[in-house]
Design a protein around this motif. Structure first.
Motif, PDB file in Angstrom:
ATOM      1  N   ILE A  97     -13.397   6.779  -3.974  1.00 26.17           N
ATOM      2  CA  ILE A  97     -13.856   7.370  -2.618  1.00 26.17           C
ATOM      3  C   ILE A  97     -12.361   7.825  -2.138  1.00 26.17           C
ATOM      4  O   ILE A  97     -11.255   7.330  -2.301  1.00 26.17           O
ATOM      5  CB  ILE A  97     -14.093   6.134  -1.615  1.00 26.17           C
ATOM      6  N   GLY A  98     -12.304   8.792  -1.263  1.00 27.11           N
ATOM      7  CA  GLY A  98     -11.104   9.158  -0.369  1.00 27.11           C
ATOM      8  C   GLY A  98     -10.254   9.700  -1.453  1.00 27.11           C
ATOM      9  O   GLY A  98     -10.453  10.376  -2.418  1.00 27.11           O
ATOM     10  N   GLY A  99      -9.005   9.353  -1.255  1.00 28.16           N
ATOM     11  CA  GLY A  99      -7.640   9.549  -2.283  1.00 28.16           C
ATOM     12  C   GLY A  99      -8.061   9.270  -3.768  1.00 28.16           C
ATOM     13  O   GLY A  99      -7.599   9.884  -4.851  1.00 28.16           O
ATOM     14  N   GLY A 100      -8.826   8.340  -4.001  1.00 36.86           N
ATOM     15  CA  GLY A 100      -9.504   7.832  -5.236  1.00 36.86           C
ATOM     16  C   GLY A 100     -10.474   8.684  -6.008  1.00 36.86           C
ATOM     17  O   GLY A 100     -10.344   8.955  -6.941  1.00 36.86           O
ATOM     18  N   GLY A 151      -6.074   5.874  -0.357  1.00 36.38           N
ATOM     19  CA  GLY A 151      -4.822   5.164   0.436  1.00 36.38           C
ATOM     20  C   GLY A 151      -5.311   3.656   1.206  1.00 36.38           C
ATOM     21  O   GLY A 151      -6.337   3.908   1.769  1.00 36.38           O
ATOM     22  N   ASP A 152      -4.453   2.605   0.891  1.00 39.57           N
ATOM     23  CA  ASP A 152      -4.402   1.645   1.440  1.00 39.57           C
ATOM     24  C   ASP A 152      -4.490   1.716   3.150  1.00 39.57           C
ATOM     25  O   ASP A 152      -3.180   1.975   3.478  1.00 39.57           O
ATOM     26  CB  ASP A 152      -3.483   0.529   0.875  1.00 39.57           C
ATOM     27  N   GLN A 153      -5.550   1.639   3.837  1.00 38.17           N
ATOM     28  CA  GLN A 153      -5.402   1.888   4.949  1.00 38.17           C
ATOM     29  C   GLN A 153      -4.480   0.785   5.942  1.00 38.17           C
ATOM     30  O   GLN A 153      -4.259   0.885   7.173  1.00 38.17           O
ATOM     31  CB  GLN A 153      -6.743   1.527   5.733  1.00 38.17           C
ATOM     32  N   ASN A 154      -4.249  -0.385   5.342  1.00 37.90           N
ATOM     33  CA  ASN A 154      -3.371  -1.393   5.859  1.00 37.90           C
ATOM     34  C   ASN A 154      -1.996  -1.014   6.203  1.00 37.90           C
ATOM     35  O   ASN A 154      -1.290  -1.364   6.958  1.00 37.90           O
ATOM     36  CB  ASN A 154      -3.621  -2.535   5.307  1.00 37.90           C
ATOM     37  N   VAL A 155      -1.723   0.020   5.151  1.00 40.69           N
ATOM     38  CA  VAL A 155      -0.067   0.310   5.380  1.00 40.69           C
ATOM     39  C   VAL A 155      -0.243   1.776   5.624  1.00 40.69           C
ATOM     40  O   VAL A 155       0.899   2.475   5.732  1.00 40.69           O
ATOM     41  CB  VAL A 155       0.492   0.126   4.075  1.00 40.69           C
ATOM     42  N   LYS A 156      -1.147   2.212   6.362  1.00 42.34           N
ATOM     43  CA  LYS A 156      -1.168   3.842   6.680  1.00 42.34           C
ATOM     44  C   LYS A 156      -0.253   3.835   8.214  1.00 42.34           C
ATOM     45  O   LYS A 156      -0.705   3.088   9.033  1.00 42.34           O
ATOM     46  CB  LYS A 156      -2.493   4.295   7.033  1.00 42.34           C
ATOM     47  N   GLY A 157       0.803   4.502   8.173  1.00 44.24           N
ATOM     48  CA  GLY A 157       1.588   4.643   9.285  1.00 44.24           C
ATOM     49  C   GLY A 157       1.386   6.106   9.795  1.00 44.24           C
ATOM     50  O   GLY A 157       0.716   6.962   9.269  1.00 44.24           O
ATOM     51  N   GLN A 193     -20.555  11.949   2.889  1.00 40.85           N
ATOM     52  CA  GLN A 193     -21.445  11.044   2.464  1.00 40.85           C
ATOM     53  C   GLN A 193     -21.160  10.449   0.989  1.00 40.85           C
ATOM     54  O   GLN A 193     -20.306  10.879   0.235  1.00 40.85           O
ATOM     55  CB  GLN A 193     -22.781  11.626   2.415  1.00 40.85           C
ATOM     56  N   GLN A 194     -21.860   9.460   0.623  1.00 40.21           N
ATOM     57  CA  GLN A 194     -21.888   9.028  -0.584  1.00 40.21           C
ATOM     58  C   GLN A 194     -22.565   9.555  -1.834  1.00 40.21           C
ATOM     59  O   GLN A 194     -23.855   9.710  -1.483  1.00 40.21           O
ATOM     60  CB  GLN A 194     -21.608   7.325  -0.727  1.00 40.21           C
ATOM     61  N   TYR A 195     -22.351   9.756  -3.224  1.00 38.41           N
ATOM     62  CA  TYR A 195     -23.082  10.192  -4.233  1.00 38.41           C
ATOM     63  C   TYR A 195     -23.129   9.423  -5.180  1.00 38.41           C
ATOM     64  O   TYR A 195     -22.098   8.738  -5.706  1.00 38.41           O
ATOM     65  CB  TYR A 195     -22.533  11.677  -4.672  1.00 38.41           C
ATOM     66  N   ALA A 228      -7.368   0.141  -3.621  1.00 31.45           N
ATOM     67  CA  ALA A 228      -6.661   1.277  -2.729  1.00 31.45           C
ATOM     68  C   ALA A 228      -5.190   1.399  -3.211  1.00 31.45           C
ATOM     69  O   ALA A 228      -4.665   0.402  -3.734  1.00 31.45           O
ATOM     70  CB  ALA A 228      -6.738   0.738  -1.333  1.00 31.45           C
ATOM     71  N   PHE A 229      -4.702   2.332  -3.069  1.00 37.19           N
ATOM     72  CA  PHE A 229      -3.248   2.420  -3.393  1.00 37.19           C
ATOM     73  C   PHE A 229      -2.084   2.516  -2.269  1.00 37.19           C
ATOM     74  O   PHE A 229      -2.622   3.010  -1.221  1.00 37.19           O
ATOM     75  CB  PHE A 229      -2.874   3.868  -4.302  1.00 37.19           C
ATOM     76  N   ARG A 230      -1.185   1.605  -2.491  1.00 35.16           N
ATOM     77  CA  ARG A 230      -0.138   1.877  -1.558  1.00 35.16           C
ATOM     78  C   ARG A 230       0.962   2.769  -1.971  1.00 35.16           C
ATOM     79  O   ARG A 230       0.999   2.997  -3.418  1.00 35.16           O
ATOM     80  CB  ARG A 230       0.265   0.470  -0.766  1.00 35.16           C
ATOM     81  N   GLY A 271       2.340   8.752   7.037  1.00 37.87           N
ATOM     82  CA  GLY A 271       1.968   8.615   5.452  1.00 37.87           C
ATOM     83  C   GLY A 271       1.761   6.970   5.489  1.00 37.87           C
ATOM     84  O   GLY A 271       1.776   6.333   6.306  1.00 37.87           O
ATOM     85  N   TYR A 272       1.964   6.636   4.001  1.00 42.26           N
ATOM     86  CA  TYR A 272       1.622   5.251   3.855  1.00 42.26           C
ATOM     87  C   TYR A 272       3.165   4.766   3.708  1.00 42.26           C
ATOM     88  O   TYR A 272       3.799   5.208   3.088  1.00 42.26           O
ATOM     89  CB  TYR A 272       1.025   5.112   2.357  1.00 42.26           C
ATOM     90  N   VAL A 273       3.280   3.493   4.445  1.00 37.45           N
ATOM     91  CA  VAL A 273       4.527   2.894   4.631  1.00 37.45           C
ATOM     92  C   VAL A 273       4.822   1.776   3.497  1.00 37.45           C
ATOM     93  O   VAL A 273       4.133   0.881   3.338  1.00 37.45           O
ATOM     94  CB  VAL A 273       4.794   2.458   5.796  1.00 37.45           C
ATOM     95  N   ARG A 292       4.992   7.790   3.153  1.00 38.12           N
ATOM     96  CA  ARG A 292       4.950   8.824   2.071  1.00 38.12           C
ATOM     97  C   ARG A 292       3.661   9.116   1.638  1.00 38.12           C
ATOM     98  O   ARG A 292       2.523   8.442   2.127  1.00 38.12           O
ATOM     99  CB  ARG A 292       5.508   8.002   0.818  1.00 38.12           C
ATOM    100  N   LEU A 293       3.348  10.240   1.196  1.00 37.52           N
ATOM    101  CA  LEU A 293       2.048  10.952   0.826  1.00 37.52           C
ATOM    102  C   LEU A 293       2.333  11.190  -0.729  1.00 37.52           C
ATOM    103  O   LEU A 293       2.149  12.255  -1.405  1.00 37.52           O
ATOM    104  CB  LEU A 293       1.743  12.114   1.365  1.00 37.52           C
ATOM    105  N   ASN A 294       3.027  10.063  -1.414  1.00 39.98           N
ATOM    106  CA  ASN A 294       3.723  10.095  -3.017  1.00 39.98           C
ATOM    107  C   ASN A 294       2.446  10.435  -3.765  1.00 39.98           C
ATOM    108  O   ASN A 294       2.499  10.763  -4.850  1.00 39.98           O
ATOM    109  CB  ASN A 294       4.504   9.049  -3.187  1.00 39.98           C
ATOM    110  N   VAL A 295       1.178  10.318  -3.410  1.00 38.82           N
ATOM    111  CA  VAL A 295      -0.026  10.589  -4.291  1.00 38.82           C
ATOM    112  C   VAL A 295      -0.194  11.920  -4.703  1.00 38.82           C
ATOM    113  O   VAL A 295      -0.496  12.276  -5.957  1.00 38.82           O
ATOM    114  CB  VAL A 295      -1.450   9.788  -3.795  1.00 38.82           C
ATOM    115  N   LEU A 296       0.483  12.862  -4.067  1.00 39.13           N
ATOM    116  CA  LEU A 296       0.405  14.139  -4.146  1.00 39.13           C
ATOM    117  C   LEU A 296       1.168  14.609  -5.366  1.00 39.13           C
ATOM    118  O   LEU A 296       0.780  15.335  -6.328  1.00 39.13           O
ATOM    119  CB  LEU A 296       0.807  15.127  -3.140  1.00 39.13           C
TER     120      LEU A 296
END
Ligand code: S0N
Length: 274
Positions: free
Chosen positions: A120-123, A76-82, A177-179, A37-39, A85-87, A94-98
């Motif tokens: 998965i997700g943003g990944g 996105g790393d759910q541990n730092v999601k505030g 779902q997952q593929y 996951a990304f922070r 965005g991600y803190v 921030r949503l700097n992945v954009l």
């Protein structure tokens, strides 16, 4: 997984590995404990690496992957999601992945997603914005936004729909779902599926083939394919590249030389092709 290749470290980072082999730059998200996951810091480091790849003439192709055999990236790393965005360490959400997505898209060199597990997700969006995706047989693809309280209605939806079609894109996002890698390949969002132990070898092989092609031709193809989808921003990038090519012509140089020599330019002497 141990690599068969002798990658050289370009620069040490905390959240990523940034390495080089024969013209290929490899960016590896190195947070396996959270399925890569990304922070905000991860994304900042990846962005800086992308900038390096843009500037360095020795880099022909970029490979994006994740550490280990379980995940490419789980978003996105759910541990730092505030809230907002991600803190990161600076306390700013921030949503700097954009911005990273845009960098991958406008990099004038091919970017290959080497998907070695969960995307998965943003990944998942990161592999979508790469030019090519090569996946291992154990790779799993999917979006989770509407299940975990987020969504990417930008490239993650509209560009995905260009790969898989509107109905499938809506299914992917609405059902979360997952593929399997095979299903992703059949849908058209993966170029090739190989056994995990052949993933890096195949990716390097594809990169070596692209490195034998004309870099300028690949650059113009990428910008042209982007331009069709990206509206004025896409045309601006394609036009910028056309200007770059124009600057190589004697016709363009005549304009500059005439100005510096304080004379009228003579553009009539240059051929006008039908
Ligand atoms: C990846 C999954 C499917 C893997 O499952 P598996 O193999 O069963 O492993 P787990 O036991 O679930 O996970 C192992 C450890 O890794 C941690 N972990 C996994 N993913 C994350 C994550 N994303 N963030 C933080 N930690 C993660 C687990 O907690 C576990 O830790 P331990 O061992 O300590 O328990 C599965 O893990 C999974 O489904 N993960 C979550 C996937 C997800 O929902 N990701 C976030 C989706 N959203 C985004 O990515 C948003 C992206 C974004 O920035 C954005 C972009 C544009 C517009 C908006 C946004 C926005 O954020 O809003």
């Amino acid at each position: 997984m141990a690599s068969k290749f002798e990658w050289q470290t370009i620069k040490e980072y905390e959240d990523i590995r940034f390495e080089f082999l024969e013209g290929i730059a490899k960016i590896t998200i190195n947070r396996p404990e959270v399925r890569n996951a990304f922070r905000p810091q991860t994304v900042n480091e990846m962005s800086e690496a992308m900038d390096y790849c843009r500037e360095d003439p020795d880099v022909y192709v970029v490979v994006l992957t994740g550490e280990g055999d379980k995940a490419f990236c789980s978003g996105g790393d759910q541990n730092v999601k505030g809230i907002g965005g991600y803190v990161g360490k600076d306390g700013v959400p921030r949503l700097n992945v954009l911005d990273l997505q845009k960098k991958i898209r406008s990099l004038p060199k091919p970017v290959v997603a080497m998907v070695n597990g969960f995307a998965i997700g943003g990944g998942h969006v990161l592999h979508v914005v790469c030019d090519l995706t090569i996946a291992s047989e154990n790779a799993i693809f999917g979006q989770t936004g509407p299940k975990v309280g987020s969504f990417d209605a930008g490239f993650g939806s509209s560009y995905l729909a260009r790969h898989v079609g509107q109905k499938k894109a809506r299914e992917i996002w609405f059902l979360c779902q997952q593929y399997s890698a095979k299903e992703a390949e059949d849908m058209g969002m993966v170029n090739k599926v190989v056994p995990l132990d052949q993933l890096e070898e195949t990716t390097v092989e594809w990169c070596r083939i692209m490195m034998q092609r004309s870099p300028m031709a690949l650059r113009m193809i990428k910008m042209g394919l982007n331009a069709e989808l990206d509206g004025q921003a896409g045309i601006q990038e394609l036009a910028g590249n056309a200007t770059l090519l124009y600057y190589f012509t004697e016709e363009a140089q005549e304009g500059k030389n005439a100005f510096l020599e304080k004379r009228a330019p003579d553009f009539k002497k240059f051929p006008k092709f039908p």
